[in-house]
Design an enzyme around this catalytic site. Structure first.
Site, short mmCIF file in Angstrom:
data_model
loop_
_atom_site.label_atom_id
_atom_site.label_comp_id
_atom_site.label_asym_id
_atom_site.label_seq_id
_atom_site.Cartn_x
_atom_site.Cartn_y
_atom_site.Cartn_z
N ALA A 1 0.80 -1.23 0.00
CA ALA A 1 0.00 0.00 0.00
C ALA A 1 0.83 1.27 0.00
O ALA A 1 0.31 2.35 0.28
CB ALA A 1 -0.94 0.01 1.20
N GLY A 2 2.11 1.17 -0.34
CA GLY A 2 2.95 2.35 -0.32
C GLY A 2 2.74 3.30 -1.47
O GLY A 2 3.17 4.46 -1.42
N ASP B 1 8.81 -7.56 3.82
CA ASP B 1 8.57 -8.53 2.76
C ASP B 1 7.61 -9.60 3.27
O ASP B 1 7.99 -10.45 4.08
CB ASP B 1 9.90 -9.15 2.34
CG ASP B 1 9.76 -10.19 1.25
OD1 ASP B 1 8.62 -10.45 0.80
OD2 ASP B 1 10.80 -10.76 0.84
N TYR C 1 2.57 -15.72 -13.16
CA TYR C 1 1.74 -14.76 -12.40
C TYR C 1 0.29 -15.21 -12.37
O TYR C 1 -0.35 -15.27 -11.31
CB TYR C 1 1.88 -13.40 -13.07
CG TYR C 1 1.04 -12.28 -12.50
CD1 TYR C 1 1.39 -11.67 -11.30
CD2 TYR C 1 -0.06 -11.80 -13.20
CE1 TYR C 1 0.64 -10.61 -10.80
CE2 TYR C 1 -0.81 -10.74 -12.70
CZ TYR C 1 -0.45 -10.15 -11.51
OH TYR C 1 -1.20 -9.10 -11.02
N LYS D 1 -2.17 -16.35 -9.20
CA LYS D 1 -3.42 -15.62 -8.96
C LYS D 1 -4.61 -16.58 -8.97
O LYS D 1 -5.52 -16.46 -8.13
CB LYS D 1 -3.61 -14.54 -10.03
CG LYS D 1 -2.68 -13.35 -9.91
CD LYS D 1 -2.97 -12.51 -8.68
CE LYS D 1 -2.23 -11.19 -8.69
NZ LYS D 1 -2.45 -10.40 -7.45
#
Length: 251
Positions: free
Chosen positions: A18-19, A67, A165, A169
């Protein structure tokens, strides 16, 4: 006097990744609705900056960097949330892009085993570990929201080199559906938001033309969808994948 829709007063939300970008948009939306937000990011400076930005806007927020593929870090992040604000009632599993992606995208034939492990660590194992870490608290308080930010790459094949990926997911969505049935009678829901092309990786003008609304997605779009899923009004929605793609896929 009726309660305003999607109010999250008294809730504690932990948002991973969320940075910046979509994750920060989610954190801001949840804070706007009244939640106290714990901002996680792989990069400590981004987590601290995002939390400070939210506080400057009048919201309650703290940083819990690290992490999340590390079990020790997951424990530390949740411990920070509990120490600062209390029991986590909303977990948003947003982190999903490892350092170096998308520049490192490669076709399946060119991938090494560690390329799959990297995606499985972040997009499956970290979600399992964080969910396990917050679940007891949610069960004890009789309320919780588990939300996974996914990608439409699980739904449709692409040529970009996303096999590892998309596989990770897809696995997380299978977990989410079964979890929803295990915890639904304890006041906990589990859902996912599946994103189409977003505006966070550069100029996607060509992709915008393929959407029904003529644009790519924004942090505000994602934040609004998550705020709904996190709310009490969404208590009858569980085990679902909410497509958020601008109409680029309509089936």
């Amino acid at each position: 006097m009726s309660q305003k829709l999607f109010e999250l007063d008294g809730q504690v939300a932990l948002v991973t990744g969320a940075g910046q970008g979509m994750g920060l948009g989610v954190a801001r939306s949840l804070a706007t609705q009244g939640a106290r937000v714990v901002v996680n990011d792989y990069y400590p400076e981004r987590a601290e900056s995002a939390a400070a930005q939210l506080r400057s806007e009048g919201f309650e927020a703290c940083a819990a960097p690290g992490d999340i593929t590390s079990a020790e870090v997951r424990d530390s992040i949740v411990a920070t949330a509990e120490r600062e604000f209390g029991t986590v009632s909303i977990l948003v599993n947003n982190a999903g892009v490892p350092p170096g992606m998308p520049d490192s995208l490669r076709q399946f034939k060119d991938l090494a085993d560690e390329d799959f492990e990297l995606q499985l660590d972040l997009n499956l194992r970290a979600i399992l570990g964080l969910t396990r870490r917050v679940m007891d608290g949610m069960v004890e308080q009789g309320h919780g929201r588990i939300i996974i930010i996914s990608s439409e790459s699980w739904r449709t094949g692409l040529q970009f080199g996303l096999t590892n990926y998309a596989a990770a997911k897809s696995a997380a969505l299978g977990f989410m559906r079964h979890l929803a049935h295990e915890v639904g009678r304890k006041g906990i829901t589990a859902n996912a938001v599946s994103l189409g092309t977003m505006n966070n990786f550069g100029d996607y003008a060509e992709y915008a033309k393929a959407t029904a609304v003529g644009r790519t997605g924004t942090p505000e779009d994602v934040g609004a969808a998550v705020a709904y899923l996190a709310s009490r009004e969404a208590s009858w929605m569980s085990g679902q994948v909410l497509p958020l793609n601008g109409g680029s896929i309509t089936a």
